[in-house]
Motif scaffolding. Structure first.
Motif, PDB file in Angstrom:
ATOM      1  N   LEU A   1       0.787  -1.148   0.060  1.00 23.86           N
ATOM      2  CA  LEU A   1      -0.028  -0.096   0.008  1.00 23.86           C
ATOM      3  C   LEU A   1       0.828   1.258   0.053  1.00 23.86           C
ATOM      4  N   ALA A   2       1.891   1.381   0.769  1.00 25.21           N
ATOM      5  CA  ALA A   2       2.900   2.515   0.481  1.00 25.21           C
ATOM      6  C   ALA A   2       3.681   2.759  -0.486  1.00 25.21           C
ATOM      7  N   HIS A   3       3.985   1.658  -1.435  1.00 29.77           N
ATOM      8  CA  HIS A   3       4.637   1.722  -2.599  1.00 29.77           C
ATOM      9  C   HIS A   3       3.669   2.342  -3.470  1.00 29.77           C
ATOM     10  N   HIS A   4       2.609   1.803  -3.555  1.00 31.08           N
ATOM     11  CA  HIS A   4       1.622   2.319  -4.539  1.00 31.08           C
ATOM     12  C   HIS A   4       0.898   3.817  -4.097  1.00 31.08           C
ATOM     13  N   SER A   5       0.807   3.924  -2.865  1.00 28.95           N
ATOM     14  CA  SER A   5       0.428   5.202  -2.511  1.00 28.95           C
ATOM     15  C   SER A   5       1.257   6.468  -2.870  1.00 28.95           C
ATOM     16  N   LEU A   6       2.665   6.051  -2.787  1.00 30.32           N
ATOM     17  CA  LEU A   6       3.772   7.137  -2.999  1.00 30.32           C
ATOM     18  C   LEU A   6       3.683   7.208  -4.463  1.00 30.32           C
ATOM     19  N   TYR A   7       3.738   6.320  -5.224  1.00 33.93           N
ATOM     20  CA  TYR A   7       3.607   6.310  -6.920  1.00 33.93           C
ATOM     21  C   TYR A   7       2.454   7.158  -7.358  1.00 33.93           C
ATOM     22  N   ARG A   8       1.373   6.751  -6.674  1.00 29.93           N
ATOM     23  CA  ARG A   8       0.172   7.606  -7.107  1.00 29.93           C
ATOM     24  C   ARG A   8       0.567   8.982  -6.875  1.00 29.93           C
ATOM     25  N   ASN A   9       1.121   9.333  -5.990  1.00 29.41           N
ATOM     26  CA  ASN A   9       1.596  10.846  -5.466  1.00 29.41           C
ATOM     27  C   ASN A   9       2.978  11.361  -5.855  1.00 29.41           C
ATOM     28  N   ASP A  10       3.395  10.653  -6.984  1.00 30.98           N
ATOM     29  CA  ASP A  10       4.653  10.931  -7.859  1.00 30.98           C
ATOM     30  C   ASP A  10       5.799  10.921  -6.987  1.00 30.98           C
ATOM     31  N   VAL A  11       5.977  10.197  -5.867  1.00 33.54           N
ATOM     32  CA  VAL A  11       6.964   9.980  -4.876  1.00 33.54           C
ATOM     33  C   VAL A  11       7.891   8.809  -5.102  1.00 33.54           C
ATOM     34  N   ILE A  12       9.163   8.731  -5.547  1.00 32.33           N
ATOM     35  CA  ILE A  12       9.950   7.537  -5.783  1.00 32.33           C
ATOM     36  C   ILE A  12      10.727   7.447  -4.660  1.00 32.33           C
ATOM     37  N   ILE A  13      11.134   6.017  -4.341  1.00 31.03           N
ATOM     38  CA  ILE A  13      11.565   5.616  -3.100  1.00 31.03           C
ATOM     39  C   ILE A  13      13.181   5.128  -3.410  1.00 31.03           C
ATOM     40  N   ILE A  14      13.872   5.592  -2.282  1.00 28.09           N
ATOM     41  CA  ILE A  14      15.337   5.112  -1.993  1.00 28.09           C
ATOM     42  C   ILE A  14      15.208   4.093  -0.566  1.00 28.09           C
ATOM     43  N   GLU A  15      15.615   3.194  -0.511  1.00 26.98           N
ATOM     44  CA  GLU A  15      15.587   2.323   0.592  1.00 26.98           C
ATOM     45  C   GLU A  15      16.926   1.762   1.191  1.00 26.98           C
ATOM     46  N   ASN A  16      17.320   1.608   2.414  1.00 22.93           N
ATOM     47  CA  ASN A  16      18.431   0.975   2.767  1.00 22.93           C
ATOM     48  C   ASN A  16      19.457   1.986   3.064  1.00 22.93           C
ATOM     49  N   LEU A  17      19.055   3.254   3.433  1.00 23.94           N
ATOM     50  CA  LEU A  17      20.079   4.304   3.748  1.00 23.94           C
ATOM     51  C   LEU A  17      20.645   3.937   5.012  1.00 23.94           C
ATOM     52  N   VAL A  18      21.889   4.634   5.132  1.00 19.57           N
ATOM     53  CA  VAL A  18      22.511   4.710   6.399  1.00 19.57           C
ATOM     54  C   VAL A  18      22.342   6.038   7.049  1.00 19.57           C
ATOM     55  N   LEU A  19      21.648   6.223   8.152  1.00 21.83           N
ATOM     56  CA  LEU A  19      21.152   7.546   8.423  1.00 21.83           C
ATOM     57  C   LEU A  19      21.645   7.798  10.089  1.00 21.83           C
ATOM     58  N   HIS A  20      22.179   6.720  10.671  1.00 20.34           N
ATOM     59  CA  HIS A  20      22.291   6.849  12.193  1.00 20.34           C
ATOM     60  C   HIS A  20      23.052   7.874  12.697  1.00 20.34           C
ATOM     61  N   SER A  21      24.048   8.162  11.831  1.00 23.09           N
ATOM     62  CA  SER A  21      25.123   9.164  12.249  1.00 23.09           C
ATOM     63  C   SER A  21      24.667  10.689  11.858  1.00 23.09           C
ATOM     64  N   LEU A  22      23.664  10.963  11.416  1.00 25.28           N
ATOM     65  CA  LEU A  22      23.223  12.199  10.943  1.00 25.28           C
ATOM     66  C   LEU A  22      22.385  12.896  11.725  1.00 25.28           C
ATOM     67  N   GLU A  23      22.289  14.116  11.975  1.00 21.08           N
ATOM     68  CA  GLU A  23      21.478  14.992  12.750  1.00 21.08           C
ATOM     69  C   GLU A  23      20.208  15.299  11.854  1.00 21.08           C
ATOM     70  N   PRO A  24      18.963  15.651  12.424  1.00 15.54           N
ATOM     71  CA  PRO A  24      17.940  15.990  11.801  1.00 15.54           C
ATOM     72  C   PRO A  24      18.399  17.450  11.007  1.00 15.54           C
ATOM     73  N   GLY A  25      17.735  17.720   9.823  1.00 18.36           N
ATOM     74  CA  GLY A  25      17.938  18.978   9.401  1.00 18.36           C
ATOM     75  C   GLY A  25      18.160  19.029   7.880  1.00 18.36           C
ATOM     76  N   GLN A  26      18.673  20.074   7.288  1.00 18.53           N
ATOM     77  CA  GLN A  26      18.727  20.221   5.976  1.00 18.53           C
ATOM     78  C   GLN A  26      20.165  19.876   5.304  1.00 18.53           C
ATOM     79  N   TYR A  27      19.955  18.831   4.146  1.00 17.34           N
ATOM     80  CA  TYR A  27      21.045  18.394   3.473  1.00 17.34           C
ATOM     81  C   TYR A  27      21.115  18.659   1.957  1.00 17.34           C
ATOM     82  N   GLU A  28      22.012  18.569   1.324  1.00 17.77           N
ATOM     83  CA  GLU A  28      22.177  18.218  -0.199  1.00 17.77           C
ATOM     84  C   GLU A  28      22.382  16.816  -0.365  1.00 17.77           C
TER      85      GLU A  28
END
Length: 210
Positions: free
Chosen positions: A158-185
């Motif tokens: 359901l999440a895959h299809h909902s995101l696609y219906r709303n023009d959102v593409i997915i990246i999975e298995n990122l490594v984010l534990h060392s990052l602080e919340p905020g704005q990035y490039e």
């Protein structure tokens, strides 16, 4: 502020955990320098969905776009990292109070997939109502630190299809534990794989300087 690039990619090693039942990763020197007289030549065997990767919509929709159909600029630009640790299912209510500051890419740090060498028994998933919120905010890409935006045993996705219906593409298995919340490039380019349903990406970020 720093201009240092930070690698947020799971390294592809012989120990990386694949999705249960999927093709594991392997690398070998198929032809050695001694055999060829000049070079070593490597051989890869892997799923397009192992490690840090992007899903082309064809992965879950037979009529969906494939990797080479997706615009390159989707994977380059401003990204907002949001901490949602401790949430079993991320819903609209968890995100609508967050100021994305105009970022077209959202990265969710769930902390529910702590090691790439063991497939998690459970991990945070994305609610069906997140897709419409992201579209309202102009978000085009959602990145997560989990193997999927849907549960392992989900057939409806359901999440895959909902995101696609709303023009959102997915990246999975990122490594984010060392990052602080905020704005990035973010830069997370897929390979130019013709007809492919997904692709590994090399994902890197650095703090956004306005």
């Amino acid at each position: 502020m720093t201009n240092e690039w930070i690698d947020i990619t799971q390294p592809l090693t012989k120990n990386i955990a694949e999705w249960p039942g999927d093709t594991p990763f392997s690398y070998e020197v198929a032809v050695s320098k001694e055999q060829s007289g000049s070079v070593n030549i490597g051989k890869l065997t892997m799923s397009t969905h192992i490690g840090t990767h992007t899903d082309a919509p064809f992965h879950y929709d037979n009529e969906g776009l494939r990797i080479l159909d997706l615009p390159i600029d989707l994977y380059i630009g401003s990204a907002c990292l949001i901490d949602v640790a401790g949430v079993d299912c991320v819903t609209r209510a968890d995100l609508e109070h967050v100021n994305f500051e105009g970022a077209e890419r959202i990265l969710l740090r769930t902390g529910s997939h702590p090691t790439s060498t063991k497939f998690p028994e459970r991990f945070t998933v994305i609610g069906e109502d997140v897709g419409p919120l992201l579209k309202e905010r102009g978000v085009r890409l959602l990145g997560v630190d989990t193997p999927s935006v849907d549960a392992e045993d989900s057939k409806e996705l359901l999440a895959h299809h909902s995101l696609y219906r709303n023009d959102v593409i997915i990246i999975e298995n990122l490594v984010l534990h060392s990052l602080e919340p905020g704005q990035y490039e973010l830069i997370a380019l897929p390979l130019a794989l013709a007809e492919a349903d997904g692709s590994p990406v090399r994902a890197v970020v650095r703090k956004w300087e306005s």
